[in-house]
Design a protein around this motif. Structure first.
Motif, short mmCIF file in Angstrom:
data_model
loop_
_atom_site.label_atom_id
_atom_site.label_comp_id
_atom_site.label_asym_id
_atom_site.label_seq_id
_atom_site.Cartn_x
_atom_site.Cartn_y
_atom_site.Cartn_z
N PHE A 139 0.81 -1.22 0.00
CA PHE A 139 0.00 0.00 0.00
C PHE A 139 0.84 1.27 0.00
N SER A 140 2.13 1.15 0.26
CA SER A 140 2.98 2.34 0.22
C SER A 140 3.60 2.57 -1.15
N LEU A 141 3.34 1.66 -2.10
CA LEU A 141 3.94 1.77 -3.43
C LEU A 141 3.37 2.93 -4.23
N SER A 142 2.17 3.39 -3.91
CA SER A 142 1.51 4.39 -4.74
C SER A 142 0.99 5.54 -3.89
N VAL A 143 1.06 6.75 -4.50
CA VAL A 143 0.44 7.90 -3.84
C VAL A 143 -1.05 7.96 -4.15
N ASP A 144 -1.51 7.11 -5.09
CA ASP A 144 -2.93 7.04 -5.38
C ASP A 144 -3.65 6.30 -4.26
N MET A 145 -5.00 6.34 -4.32
CA MET A 145 -5.84 5.72 -3.30
C MET A 145 -6.02 4.23 -3.66
N MET A 146 -5.37 3.35 -2.91
CA MET A 146 -5.43 1.92 -3.19
C MET A 146 -6.29 1.24 -2.13
N CYS A 147 -7.06 0.25 -2.57
CA CYS A 147 -7.93 -0.45 -1.63
C CYS A 147 -8.23 -1.85 -2.12
N VAL A 148 -8.74 -2.67 -1.19
CA VAL A 148 -9.22 -4.03 -1.49
C VAL A 148 -10.66 -4.11 -1.00
N ILE A 149 -11.55 -4.62 -1.86
CA ILE A 149 -12.98 -4.74 -1.55
C ILE A 149 -13.37 -6.21 -1.67
N ASP A 150 -14.04 -6.72 -0.62
CA ASP A 150 -14.37 -8.15 -0.65
C ASP A 150 -15.62 -8.40 -1.49
N SER A 151 -16.01 -9.64 -1.54
CA SER A 151 -17.14 -10.04 -2.40
C SER A 151 -18.46 -9.43 -1.95
N ALA A 152 -18.54 -8.99 -0.70
CA ALA A 152 -19.77 -8.38 -0.20
C ALA A 152 -19.77 -6.87 -0.40
N GLY A 153 -18.74 -6.34 -1.07
CA GLY A 153 -18.69 -4.91 -1.33
C GLY A 153 -18.18 -4.11 -0.15
N ARG A 154 -17.46 -4.77 0.76
CA ARG A 154 -16.92 -4.05 1.93
C ARG A 154 -15.42 -3.81 1.75
N ALA A 166 -9.67 2.92 9.89
CA ALA A 166 -10.64 2.09 10.63
C ALA A 166 -12.08 2.41 10.25
N GLU A 167 -12.32 3.65 9.80
CA GLU A 167 -13.68 4.04 9.41
C GLU A 167 -14.06 3.47 8.04
N PHE A 168 -13.09 2.95 7.30
CA PHE A 168 -13.39 2.31 6.01
C PHE A 168 -13.54 0.79 6.15
N VAL A 169 -12.61 0.17 6.89
CA VAL A 169 -12.53 -1.30 6.92
C VAL A 169 -13.82 -1.89 7.48
N GLY A 170 -14.37 -2.84 6.71
CA GLY A 170 -15.60 -3.51 7.11
C GLY A 170 -16.87 -2.78 6.72
N VAL A 171 -16.73 -1.61 6.11
CA VAL A 171 -17.89 -0.80 5.75
C VAL A 171 -18.16 -0.93 4.25
N PRO A 172 -19.39 -1.11 3.81
CA PRO A 172 -19.68 -1.20 2.37
C PRO A 172 -19.30 0.10 1.67
N TYR A 173 -18.70 -0.04 0.50
CA TYR A 173 -18.32 1.16 -0.24
C TYR A 173 -19.53 2.01 -0.58
N SER A 174 -20.71 1.38 -0.68
CA SER A 174 -21.92 2.12 -1.04
C SER A 174 -22.28 3.17 0.01
N ASP A 175 -21.78 3.01 1.24
CA ASP A 175 -22.06 4.00 2.27
C ASP A 175 -21.40 5.35 1.97
N PHE A 176 -20.38 5.34 1.10
CA PHE A 176 -19.65 6.57 0.81
C PHE A 176 -20.02 7.15 -0.55
N VAL A 177 -20.70 6.37 -1.39
CA VAL A 177 -20.96 6.79 -2.76
C VAL A 177 -22.16 7.74 -2.81
#
Length: 695
Positions: free
Chosen positions: A28-43, A60-71
Motif C-alpha cells: 500500500f505504500s507503493l503508490s500515492v494514489d488511493m489503493m484499496c481491497v474490496i471483498d465479495s460483499a462490497g466491503r 478504521a472508518e473504512f474497513v468492514g464498511v460497504p463502499y456504497s455508504d460513501f458513494v
C-alpha cells in the motif's frame, strides 16, 4: 466505464497477482494514489493512507464498511454496474463521487480488477481537474462570443506577424478584410499624420519586443488616414520568458473624438478659452462659473426676478467608468453636457466643475416654482434616455440641488446651498431634485460632526463588532452570530451603529472602519465552535469596491476559516437597485462558498426575481413584519407565512429579526420561520445584562 482489456501489463494487475507474496504495508505504500481491497460483499478490507488524506476518514472508518455508504446516491446504480464489471473483466477510468468526512463530495476515477473473489482498485481524486475543465470551457466560450459580438475591433497575429483572425468590427472600421497571411494591409499614420513603417505598427512592436503596446493613436487608410483608432497590442506567451506565440490586438474607432481633439487643440491656442472652459465637454469651468454668477448676482434691479443655481450630479457615474471604461464615461459626460444645454435658455450658463458635477445658473427666474420646473426638465433630459457607446447601453440619472438667490446672496454662498441641497436629496434617493432650506445647513453640519466622531473613535479603536446570536426555532440553538458595529467609549454606554452608520456611509467612512470590523469579527469566529456561522452586513459602497471580495477571502484564509461559514447580508434595496454594481464581488464570494442573505426582506419594493436570477441563500424577515406578526396583524401574518413557505420550497434560510418577546418568538415560529434573532436572545448594548463582546 471501460472494460478491462489491456490491463494485463498494468502495475495494479501485477501487484494483485503477487498480493500474497507482498508485505501489506509495502504494497500500500507503493503508490500515492488511493489503493484499496474490496471483498465479495462490497466491503472495504484494506485502504492505504491516501484514502485518509483525500477523504478525511481514518482507515478504521473504512474497513468492514460497504463502499456504497460513501458513494453519492445518484451514482449508486453506475457504481454497482462497475462493481459487476470489475468482478468479470475489470474496469478502467470509471468515475463516481465519494463523500468527504465533512459532507461534501469528491470525484474519483477508478481502475479495478478481480483476484480470488476480491476487487483490487486504485482511485484518484480528479475533482480539481473536472472543475478546471469546466472553467476552461466556459472561458473559451465567453471569449469566442466576445470576439464575435464586440463592437471593438479585434485581431490576432501569429508568431510570424500574419493576421490569423479578425472580427466583424475590425473589418468594418478598417474598411477591408485582411488577405490570408497578410501582416498589415493598411497604411498606418502616427498622431501627426506621418506614415509609419510596418515594423512600427503596434502588433509588430509587441511581437519584436515581447512587451505590450497600450493606447496607441493611429490613423488608418490607404495613402491618407481616413479613420483614427486607439490600439492596444498584447503579446501572448506560454511562459514569462518565452517568445510571443500570438499577438492580441484590440482597437477602438475614435475618429470623431480625434477630430474633436484636433479642434480643441487649435482652440487651446487661445488663452482665454483654456482658462475658462472644461476641455472634455467644452462647457464653462469653475472660474468662468464664478465670474458669470458674480455678474448675475450683481445685476442692478434683479428683483423680483432671481438667480437660480442648480447643482447637478450624475448618479452612479463611477459604475459607468468601472464597468464600461473611462472612454465610455467621457462619452457620457459629453452627451450629458449636450442634453443639459438643449434645455437651457440663451442667457443661462452650464459649467462642469469636476468629475460628474455640473452647475447651471439660470437668470430671470421669477420664483421657486420656475426653478423646480427647470430642475425637473433637466432630470428628465438626462435620465429618460439611455447612453450608447461602442455597443454598451448605459443608464445614469441626474440628482439636482436647487438654490434660489436672495438680496444678500454671494456666489460661493449660493454654490454651497446648491451643494447642500444636492446631498440632502441623495440621502433620500437618486434621480430627483431638492430645494435648499436653511435647516439643511444644520443637518449637514450634524453629518460632518458624526463623521468626525466616527473618525476619532476609529483612531482610538473604539468601534468594535457586537456579535448578536441567530438561533434555531424552536429550541433556541445558536447557529450563527451577526456582526453589528458598535461604539464602545470609556464612561459611556455602548452604542449600536444603527444611529450613525448611514451618516458614516454618506461621509465615505465605511471603507475606513469596515475592514477592521471584518478582521475582528473573523478573529472572534476562529475561536468559536466549527458549526457556527458568521453573518456580515456589507454595504453597497463596500461591495462595489473591485478588491472587496479578495480582501474578505484573504482575511478568511489567514484565519483558516471555511468561506462556507460566512453569510454576507445585503439589503433588499441593494438587490433592487444596486446589484449591477456589487454583482461581481458577490459572484466571486459565492464561487468560494460564501452565502448571500437578503436583509430586511419586505422593507422595500420587494422583487422576487432576485430569488430566481441570483444565488440567494436566505431571507431575513424585516422587523416591521415581525412586529405585525407579534401583535396579530393579519396582513403581516399572511405575508410572513407565505414567505416562510417560499423559503422552505427554495431551501433558503428563513430568519426573522427583531424578536424581543417570547410571544413574538412563538408567533414567528408558528408562521414557519426556522431561525430567529433579536434582543430576546441577547441583551441590547448599554443594558445592564449586556456584554461588550456580544457573546
Amino acid at each position: 466505464m471501460t472494460g478491462g482489456e489491456g490491463l494485463a501489463g498494468d502495475p495494479l494487475v501485477m501487484a494483485a497477482s503477487r498480493r500474497p507474496e507482498l508485505d501489506s504495508d509495502l504494497f500500500f505504500s507503493l503508490s500515492v494514489d488511493m489503493m484499496c481491497v474490496i471483498d465479495s460483499a462490497g466491503r472495504f478490507t484494506e485502504v492505504n493512507s491516501a484514502w485518509t488524506e483525500v477523504l478525511g476518514y481514518s482507515a478504521a472508518e473504512f474497513v468492514g464498511v460497504p463502499y456504497s455508504d460513501f458513494v453519492h446516491p445518484d451514482d449508486l446504480v453506475d457504481t454497482a454496474e462497475a462493481d459487476a464489471a470489475a468482478r468479470t473483466s475489470g474496469v478502467d477510468k470509471f468515475v463516481n463521487r465519494y463523500r468527504h468526512k465533512d459532507g461534501h463530495y469528491l470525484w474519483l476515477q477508478w481502475r479495478a480488477i478481480r483476484r480470488e473473489g476480491d476487487i483490487y482498485a486504485v482511485a484518484r481524486d480528479i475533482t480539481a481537474e473536472l472543475e478546471e475543465d469546466r472553467r476552461l470551457k466556459q472561458s473559451e466560450e465567453a471569449h469566442r462570443l466576445l470576439f464575435e459580438v464586440s463592437r471593438q475591433g479585434v485581431m490576432y497575429h501569429d508568431s510570424s506577424g500574419a493576421i490569423v483572425a479578425m472580427n466583424a468590427a475590425a473589418k468594418e472600421v478598417l474598411g477591408v478584410p485582411a488577405p490570408p497571411g497578410a501582416t498589415h494591409p493598411w497604411d498606418c499614420f502616427d498622431a501627426d499624420g506621418f506614415l509609419l513603417p510596418s515594423a512600427q505598427h503596434p502588433p509588430m512592436v509587441a511581437l519584436a519586443t515581447g512587451r505590450p503596446v497600450h493606447d496607441r493613436l493611429l490613423g488608418v487608410g490607404v495613402g491618407v488616414p481616413t479613420r483614427w483608432i486607439r490600439m492596444d497590442s498584447l503579446p501572448i506567451r506560454e511562459g514569462e520568458t518565452d517568445p510571443p506565440e500570438r499577438i492580441y490586438t484590440v482597437f477602438l474607432d475614435v475618429t470623431a473624438e480625434h477630430h474633436a481633439e484636433e479642434q480643441a487643440r487649435a482652440a487651446m491656442a487661445d488663452l482665454e478659452y483654456r482658462s475658462s472652459h472644461d476641455l472634455l465637454t467644452g462647457l464653462a469651468n469653475r472660474a468662468a462659473l464664478i465670474d458669470f454668477l458674480d455678474e448675475a448676482l450683481a445685476r442692478p434691479g434683479r428683483e423680483p426676478d432671481r438667480v437660480a443655481l442648480l447643482y447637478c450630479d450624475l448618479d452612479r457615474f463611477k459604475h459607468v467608468n468601472d464597468w464600461a471604461s473611462h472612454l465610455a464615461g467621457d462619452a457620457v459626460l459629453r452627451e450629458t453636457a449636450g442634453r443639459i444645454g438643449a434645455v437651457l435658455g440663451p442667457r443661462d450658463l452650464v459649467a462642469r466643475i469636476g468629475g460628474d458635477e455640473f452647475v447651471i445658473v439660470a437668470r430671470d427666474v421669477a420664483n421657486a416654482a420656475q426653478a423646480q420646473e427647470l430642475a425637473e426638465r433637466l432630470r428628465r433630459a438626462v435620465g429618460e434616455r439611455e447612453f450608447e457607446f461602442e455597443g454598451y447601453r448605459l443608464h445614469t440619472t441626474l440628482s439636482v440641488g436647487v438654490a434660489l438667490s436672495g438680496p444678500d446672496s454671494t456666489s460661493y454662498g449660493l454654490l454651497q446651498e446648491g451643494d447642500i441641497a444636492l446631498h440632502e436629496g441623495k440621502v433620500h434617493g437618486r434621480d430627483q431634485w431638492q430645494m435648499y432650506h436653511p435647516a439643511m445647513f444644520e443637518q449637514m453640519q450634524h453629518k460632518v460632526d458624526i463623521g468626525a466622531q466616527v473618525r476619532e473613535c476609529h483612531a482610538r479603536n473604539q468601534i468594535r463588532p457586537w456579535l448578536q446570536p441567530i438561533v434555531r426555532l424552536p429550541g433556541r440553538e445558536v447557529v450563527a452570530v451577526e456582526s453589528l458595529a458598535c461604539l464602545v467609549r470609556p464612561g459611556r454606554k455602548p452604542e449600536l451603529a444603527a444611529k450613525w452608520i448611514k451618516e458614516a456611509d454618506d461621509e465615505g467612512l465605511l471603507s475606513l472602519i469596515g475592514p477592521r470590523l471584518v478582521e475582528a469579527s473573523v478573529a472572534a469566529l476562529a475561536v468559536m465552535p466549527q458549526q457556527l456561522l458568521l453573518s456580515l452586513n456589507v454595504a453597497e459602497s463596500e461591495l462595489s469596491q473591485p478588491d472587496y471580495a479578495d480582501f474578505l477571502l484573504d482575511v478568511l484564509a489567514r484565519r483558516r476559516i471555511d468561506p462556507r461559514r460566512i453569510l454576507v447580508e445585503i439589503t433588499e434595496q441593494v438587490a433592487n437597485t444596486g446589484i449591477e454594481r456589487v454583482g461581481w464581488s458577490l459572484d466571486v464570494l459565492v464561487s468560494y462558498g460564501v452565502r448571500v442573505v437578503l436583509d430586511r426582506f419586505g422593507s422595500d419594493a420587494t422583487s422576487l426575481r432576485h430569488l430566481r436570477d441570483y444565488p440567494i441563500a436566505g431571507l431575513k424577515l424585516d422587523r416591521t413584519l415581525v412586529h405585525g406578526i407579534t401583535v396579530g396583524d393579519e396582513v403581516s401574518t399572511a405575508v410572513a407565512t407565505s414567505l416562510a413557505d417560499l423559503c422552505r420550497r427554495l431551501d433558503l434560510m428563513a430568519i426573522a429579526e427583531g424578536i424581543e418577546t417570547a410571544e413574538g418568538e412563538a408567533a414567528v415560529a408558528a408562521a414557519g420561520w426556522g431561525y430567529g434573532q433579536g434582543w430576546l436572545y441577547s441583551a441590547a448594548p448599554g443594558s445592564e445584562d449586556s456584554d461588550v463582546s456580544g457573546r
